[in-house]
Design a protein around this motif. Structure first.
Motif, PDB file in Angstrom:
ATOM      1  N   PRO A 190     -59.738  56.622 -83.208  1.00  0.00           N
ATOM      2  CA  PRO A 190     -61.200  56.757 -83.226  1.00  0.00           C
ATOM      3  C   PRO A 190     -61.674  58.047 -83.894  1.00  0.00           C
ATOM      4  O   PRO A 190     -62.736  58.069 -84.520  1.00  0.00           O
ATOM      5  N   HIS A 191     -60.883  59.112 -83.774  1.00  0.00           N
ATOM      6  CA  HIS A 191     -61.271  60.359 -84.435  1.00  0.00           C
ATOM      7  C   HIS A 191     -61.287  60.169 -85.949  1.00  0.00           C
ATOM      8  O   HIS A 191     -62.237  60.586 -86.629  1.00  0.00           O
ATOM      9  N   ALA A 192     -60.273  59.519 -86.487  1.00  0.00           N
ATOM     10  CA  ALA A 192     -60.251  59.235 -87.922  1.00  0.00           C
ATOM     11  C   ALA A 192     -61.435  58.342 -88.307  1.00  0.00           C
ATOM     12  O   ALA A 192     -62.062  58.541 -89.361  1.00  0.00           O
ATOM     13  N   GLU A 193     -61.776  57.383 -87.447  1.00  0.00           N
ATOM     14  CA  GLU A 193     -62.888  56.472 -87.728  1.00  0.00           C
ATOM     15  C   GLU A 193     -64.232  57.192 -87.750  1.00  0.00           C
ATOM     16  O   GLU A 193     -65.123  56.824 -88.526  1.00  0.00           O
ATOM     17  N   VAL A 194     -64.398  58.211 -86.911  1.00  0.00           N
ATOM     18  CA  VAL A 194     -65.638  59.007 -86.953  1.00  0.00           C
ATOM     19  C   VAL A 194     -65.817  59.571 -88.354  1.00  0.00           C
ATOM     20  O   VAL A 194     -66.869  59.438 -88.975  1.00  0.00           O
ATOM     21  N   HIS A 195     -64.760  60.197 -88.853  1.00  0.00           N
ATOM     22  CA  HIS A 195     -64.836  60.824 -90.175  1.00  0.00           C
ATOM     23  C   HIS A 195     -64.981  59.783 -91.286  1.00  0.00           C
ATOM     24  O   HIS A 195     -65.814  59.945 -92.192  1.00  0.00           O
ATOM     25  N   GLN A 196     -64.203  58.733 -91.235  1.00  0.00           N
ATOM     26  CA  GLN A 196     -64.267  57.702 -92.278  1.00  0.00           C
ATOM     27  C   GLN A 196     -65.647  57.073 -92.347  1.00  0.00           C
ATOM     28  O   GLN A 196     -66.206  56.891 -93.435  1.00  0.00           O
ATOM     29  N   ASN A 197     -66.204  56.743 -91.200  1.00  0.00           N
ATOM     30  CA  ASN A 197     -67.509  56.089 -91.182  1.00  0.00           C
ATOM     31  C   ASN A 197     -68.645  57.051 -91.493  1.00  0.00           C
ATOM     32  O   ASN A 197     -69.628  56.668 -92.130  1.00  0.00           O
ATOM     33  N   GLY A 198     -68.514  58.305 -91.083  1.00  0.00           N
ATOM     34  CA  GLY A 198     -69.518  59.295 -91.453  1.00  0.00           C
ATOM     35  C   GLY A 198     -69.555  59.492 -92.960  1.00  0.00           C
ATOM     36  O   GLY A 198     -70.641  59.520 -93.575  1.00  0.00           O
ATOM     37  N   LEU A 199     -68.395  59.588 -93.578  1.00  0.00           N
ATOM     38  CA  LEU A 199     -68.327  59.733 -95.034  1.00  0.00           C
ATOM     39  C   LEU A 199     -68.814  58.470 -95.741  1.00  0.00           C
ATOM     40  O   LEU A 199     -69.499  58.550 -96.765  1.00  0.00           O
ATOM     41  N   ALA A 200     -68.486  57.315 -95.190  1.00  0.00           N
ATOM     42  CA  ALA A 200     -68.955  56.051 -95.771  1.00  0.00           C
ATOM     43  C   ALA A 200     -70.485  55.981 -95.705  1.00  0.00           C
ATOM     44  O   ALA A 200     -71.127  55.508 -96.652  1.00  0.00           O
ATOM     45  N   ALA A 201     -71.064  56.458 -94.610  1.00  0.00           N
ATOM     46  CA  ALA A 201     -72.526  56.482 -94.488  1.00  0.00           C
ATOM     47  C   ALA A 201     -73.134  57.397 -95.541  1.00  0.00           C
ATOM     48  O   ALA A 201     -74.130  57.042 -96.184  1.00  0.00           O
ATOM     49  N   LEU A 202     -72.541  58.556 -95.734  1.00  0.00           N
ATOM     50  CA  LEU A 202     -73.051  59.488 -96.752  1.00  0.00           C
ATOM     51  C   LEU A 202     -72.965  58.885 -98.147  1.00  0.00           C
ATOM     52  O   LEU A 202     -73.910  58.988 -98.938  1.00  0.00           O
TER      53      LEU A 202
END
Length: 120
Positions: free
Chosen positions: A58-70
């Protein structure tokens, strides 16, 4: 907590309050939690705990999805950006939950050791 600060910086960019680019954001291995998890005290002391093991994804997913949103926001795709923000928040909830579980597991082990110290 740095985790929350990282997410707030994502929102600041999304709202036009920051000029940071996606490249300015640390990935899940380079933020403070990632360094603690992969290189620091987490790696050296807590790898045997179930909650620690459940924290990585889930920690990796926070970063992946935050970057995908940007990136979606930069491309003008507001609907996709909102979708990725929702995924980021969902993963973030799991991260906080696992950190709480880890704290409880550590406290339980400390109590167990303390309660059984008189046996030696």
């Amino acid at each position: 907590m740095d985790h929350v600060v990282w997410k707030m910086e994502v929102y600041q960019v999304m709202l036009g309050l920051s000029n940071k680019s996606p490249e300015d954001f640390a990935d899940h291995t380079m933020c403070r939690l990632g360094k603690w998890y992969y290189e620091g005290e987490g790696q050296s002391k807590y790898t045997s705990f179930t909650a620690f093991k459940k924290l990585e994804k889930p920690h990796a997913e926070v970063h992946q999805n935050g970057l995908a949103a940007l990136n979606a926001n930069l491309a003008g795709d507001k609907k996709a950006a909102a979708h990725y923000l929702a995924l980021m928040e969902s993963a973030s909830f799991v991260v906080v939950e696992q950190l709480s579980q880890l704290a409880n597991q550590i406290a339980g082990e400390v109590t167990f050791v303390k309660d059984h110290a008189e046996l030696f």
